[in-house]
Design a protein around this motif. Structure first.
Motif, PDB file in Angstrom:
ATOM      1  N   GLN A   3      19.563  23.866  13.847  1.00  0.00           N
ATOM      2  CA  GLN A   3      20.198  22.898  12.955  1.00  0.00           C
ATOM      3  C   GLN A   3      21.654  23.276  12.690  1.00  0.00           C
ATOM      4  O   GLN A   3      22.550  22.431  12.737  1.00  0.00           O
ATOM      5  CB  GLN A   3      19.428  22.808  11.633  1.00  0.00           C
ATOM      6  N   GLU A   4      21.907  24.550  12.422  1.00  0.00           N
ATOM      7  CA  GLU A   4      23.284  24.983  12.197  1.00  0.00           C
ATOM      8  C   GLU A   4      24.146  24.730  13.430  1.00  0.00           C
ATOM      9  O   GLU A   4      25.306  24.306  13.318  1.00  0.00           O
ATOM     10  CB  GLU A   4      23.317  26.463  11.812  1.00  0.00           C
ATOM     11  N   ALA A   5      23.592  24.983  14.620  1.00  0.00           N
ATOM     12  CA  ALA A   5      24.362  24.784  15.851  1.00  0.00           C
ATOM     13  C   ALA A   5      24.798  23.332  16.006  1.00  0.00           C
ATOM     14  O   ALA A   5      25.868  23.048  16.565  1.00  0.00           O
ATOM     15  CB  ALA A   5      23.534  25.226  17.057  1.00  0.00           C
ATOM     16  N   ALA A   6      23.995  22.402  15.505  1.00  0.00           N
ATOM     17  CA  ALA A   6      24.327  20.977  15.634  1.00  0.00           C
ATOM     18  C   ALA A   6      25.572  20.599  14.848  1.00  0.00           C
ATOM     19  O   ALA A   6      26.200  19.568  15.124  1.00  0.00           O
ATOM     20  CB  ALA A   6      23.143  20.128  15.166  1.00  0.00           C
ATOM     21  N   LEU A   7      25.960  21.431  13.884  1.00  0.00           N
ATOM     22  CA  LEU A   7      27.132  21.127  13.057  1.00  0.00           C
ATOM     23  C   LEU A   7      28.447  21.368  13.786  1.00  0.00           C
ATOM     24  O   LEU A   7      29.522  21.157  13.215  1.00  0.00           O
ATOM     25  CB  LEU A   7      27.087  21.943  11.761  1.00  0.00           C
ATOM     26  N   VAL A   8      28.394  21.776  15.065  1.00  0.00           N
ATOM     27  CA  VAL A   8      29.614  21.845  15.868  1.00  0.00           C
ATOM     28  C   VAL A   8      30.201  20.452  16.052  1.00  0.00           C
ATOM     29  O   VAL A   8      31.404  20.291  16.267  1.00  0.00           O
ATOM     30  CB  VAL A   8      29.326  22.518  17.236  1.00  0.00           C
ATOM     31  N   ASP A   9      29.362  19.427  15.947  1.00  0.00           N
ATOM     32  CA  ASP A   9      29.780  18.030  16.048  1.00  0.00           C
ATOM     33  C   ASP A   9      30.433  17.617  14.724  1.00  0.00           C
ATOM     34  O   ASP A   9      29.769  17.536  13.689  1.00  0.00           O
ATOM     35  CB  ASP A   9      28.551  17.167  16.336  1.00  0.00           C
ATOM     36  N   ALA A  10      31.724  17.346  14.754  1.00  0.00           N
ATOM     37  CA  ALA A  10      32.466  17.061  13.522  1.00  0.00           C
ATOM     38  C   ALA A  10      31.963  15.807  12.822  1.00  0.00           C
ATOM     39  O   ALA A  10      31.916  15.753  11.585  1.00  0.00           O
ATOM     40  CB  ALA A  10      33.957  16.937  13.828  1.00  0.00           C
ATOM     41  N   ALA A  11      31.586  14.788  13.585  1.00  0.00           N
ATOM     42  CA  ALA A  11      31.094  13.552  12.961  1.00  0.00           C
ATOM     43  C   ALA A  11      29.775  13.806  12.240  1.00  0.00           C
ATOM     44  O   ALA A  11      29.551  13.290  11.130  1.00  0.00           O
ATOM     45  CB  ALA A  11      30.926  12.465  14.017  1.00  0.00           C
ATOM     46  N   TYR A  12      28.908  14.589  12.859  1.00  0.00           N
ATOM     47  CA  TYR A  12      27.638  14.925  12.214  1.00  0.00           C
ATOM     48  C   TYR A  12      27.889  15.783  10.973  1.00  0.00           C
ATOM     49  O   TYR A  12      27.284  15.563   9.916  1.00  0.00           O
ATOM     50  CB  TYR A  12      26.736  15.657  13.204  1.00  0.00           C
ATOM     51  N   ALA A  13      28.796  16.754  11.089  1.00  0.00           N
ATOM     52  CA  ALA A  13      29.130  17.593   9.940  1.00  0.00           C
ATOM     53  C   ALA A  13      29.665  16.750   8.793  1.00  0.00           C
ATOM     54  O   ALA A  13      29.316  16.964   7.624  1.00  0.00           O
ATOM     55  CB  ALA A  13      30.156  18.650  10.345  1.00  0.00           C
ATOM     56  N   ASP A  14      30.500  15.774   9.108  1.00  0.00           N
ATOM     57  CA  ASP A  14      31.055  14.902   8.068  1.00  0.00           C
ATOM     58  C   ASP A  14      29.944  14.167   7.327  1.00  0.00           C
ATOM     59  O   ASP A  14      29.947  14.075   6.087  1.00  0.00           O
ATOM     60  CB  ASP A  14      32.025  13.908   8.704  1.00  0.00           C
ATOM     61  N   ALA A  15      28.973  13.647   8.069  1.00  0.00           N
ATOM     62  CA  ALA A  15      27.874  12.907   7.442  1.00  0.00           C
ATOM     63  C   ALA A  15      27.006  13.818   6.583  1.00  0.00           C
ATOM     64  O   ALA A  15      26.641  13.473   5.448  1.00  0.00           O
ATOM     65  CB  ALA A  15      27.030  12.233   8.521  1.00  0.00           C
ATOM     66  N   VAL A  16      26.666  14.998   7.109  1.00  0.00           N
ATOM     67  CA  VAL A  16      25.809  15.932   6.369  1.00  0.00           C
ATOM     68  C   VAL A  16      26.507  16.410   5.103  1.00  0.00           C
ATOM     69  O   VAL A  16      25.918  16.429   4.008  1.00  0.00           O
ATOM     70  CB  VAL A  16      25.415  17.126   7.258  1.00  0.00           C
TER      71      VAL A  16
END
Length: 424
Positions: A98-111
């Motif tokens: 799950q943490e690795a998925a936060l490399v995606d800036a758009a996903y990080a922005d939403a989370v």
């Protein structure tokens, strides 16, 4: 007499200057200066304030804002999944992917947008947060917390061994990324500050931890990490650092956790030397009762630590902890305290006032004078509606707070203030 910028708030005021008991002022007053700092907390309003308008919250409770002393913002989407799984398996099968998925800036922005909203909704005015290894997405987390007006300390997580390739980095690159994050975050906001965040000594080399210690000293910032959460983790850590006498020593030999400017999460499986060292340095222990049980890690003896003089805050440890609701986390602290008492690890149980103290002044002490209504403290506050219970059953103010601890949630929170500014 003129009182430029002064605000006065009235309501049923309850706070805990010490862990022992509630201080309660029925229909009392909190006087706040133009900088959002409390100057007085009064049962009656003196004539000198007769020209100052009073913001009257009626019969509602006015409480200090909560500080969540340890949580992982990136893990919000996996809250409530794979509980009843031991720590190391849980990390590798759920948390680290799950943490690795936060490399995606758009996903990080939403989370992180949702994360900041959830903190505010739950009355968490202060938070000590771990991001991920990604400097850019952790910077997005900082952006969201600043925009929300919340008080927070954010650590960019560091790992350089014993983790999947997408969850750790080369040592030199990691040290450089931390420096970039720190220089970008420092001085952006007085409310949101950075920390170094070695994930745990099990996944950090001595070289990395020394590099983090040097930056913590250079920038005068805290260290936020995990300590002695799980027995298998302790054993693995000492195998990785065979010259160390215990878990805490793995950090201290690298120059970390030698001052009060630190927070360690869990601290369950400590020996006497570690307990004394934590007390003597004054660092904050983040008690995470829900995750301690969900991941089968153990029970931290809160009463023993308080009686020793160890400073303790309360952490949800999202997402190994299943609730941002700090009332529920207080219940977890009380129930874990009962288990410690019943199994002989503590000489007494944990009363509601002590759990409330951990969630307010205890954790708030990490930020300085927050979490109480004493003079000189920041007015970080909640206005809470418990009328659904009081209309049927007369209660004292401490009883009302006890009822709220056991039965309350975000739906009871009407207003949230940070530094005297109303956020909702």
């Amino acid at each position: 007499m003129r009182h430029a910028g002064v605000h006065i708030y009235r309501g049923n005021i309850v706070f805990t200057p010490t862990p022992q008991d509630f201080v309660a002022l029925a229909r009392g007053y909190v006087v706040v200066d133009g900088a959002g700092v409390i100057t007085e907390c009064l049962a009656d309003l003196p004539d000198r304030y007769c020209t100052v308008p009073v913001i009257d919250h009626g019969d509602r409770l006015v409480l200090p804002g909560f500080t969540d002393a340890h949580l992982h913002a990136s893990q919000l989407p996996i809250t409530g999944l794979q509980c009843n799984t031991e720590l190391i398996d849980w990390l590798h099968t759920l948390a680290l992917p799950q943490e690795a998925a936060l490399v995606d800036a758009a996903y990080a922005d939403a989370v992180y947008t949702r994360f900041a909203e959830d903190l505010l909704r739950n009355g968490i005015t202060g938070s000590i947060v771990m991001g991920t290894i990604h400097a850019e997405s952790t910077a997005i987390l900082v952006d969201k917390l600043i925009a929300a007006g919340l008080r927070s300390c954010v650590a960019k997580v560091s790992r350089d061994q014993n983790a999947p390739a997408d969850a750790c980095q080369d040592t030199a690159r990691e040290i450089a990324d931390v420096r970039h994050f720190l220089t970008q975050t420092l001085a952006r906001s007085p409310l949101v500050t950075p920390a170094v965040g070695p994930s745990t000594a099990m996944v950090c080399t001595r070289k990395l931890m020394k590099g983090l210690a040097q930056q913590a000293a250079e920038f005068d910032i805290p260290c936020h990490t995990h300590l002695a959460e799980n027995r298998a983790e302790v054993e693995s850590t000492l195998q990785q650092h065979p010259d160390c006498v215990d878990f805490l020593d793995t950090y201290q030999r690298a120059g970390l956790l030698g001052t009060a400017n630190a927070v360690v999460a869990h601290a369950i499986h400590l020996n006497d030397r570690e307990k004394r060292a934590i007390r003597n340095t004054g660092m904050l222990v983040a008690h995470c009762p829900h995750s301690n049980l969900n991941l089968l890690s153990g029970v931290m003896p809160l009463a023993e630590y308080h009686d020793m003089g160890i400073r303790v805050g309360l952490g949800s440890d999202l997402s190994a902890g299943h609730a941002l609701n700090m009332f529920a986390n207080m219940v977890g602290a009380i129930q874990s305290g009962a288990m410690s008492y019943l199994t002989g690890r503590a000489s007494r149980p944990v009363p509601p006032a002590e759990a409330f103290y951990c969630a307010t002044k205890g954790g708030g002490s990490f930020f300085g004078k927050t979490g109480s209504f004493e003079p000189g403290y920041a007015f970080d506050a909640l206005v809470v509606d418990d009328s659904m219970w009081t209309r049927h059953q007369p209660m004292t103010l401490p009883q009302r707070v006890e009822k709220l601890i056991y039965c309350g949630d975000d739906r009871n929170i009407d207003h949230v203030y940070v530094d005297g500014r109303r956020l909702r």
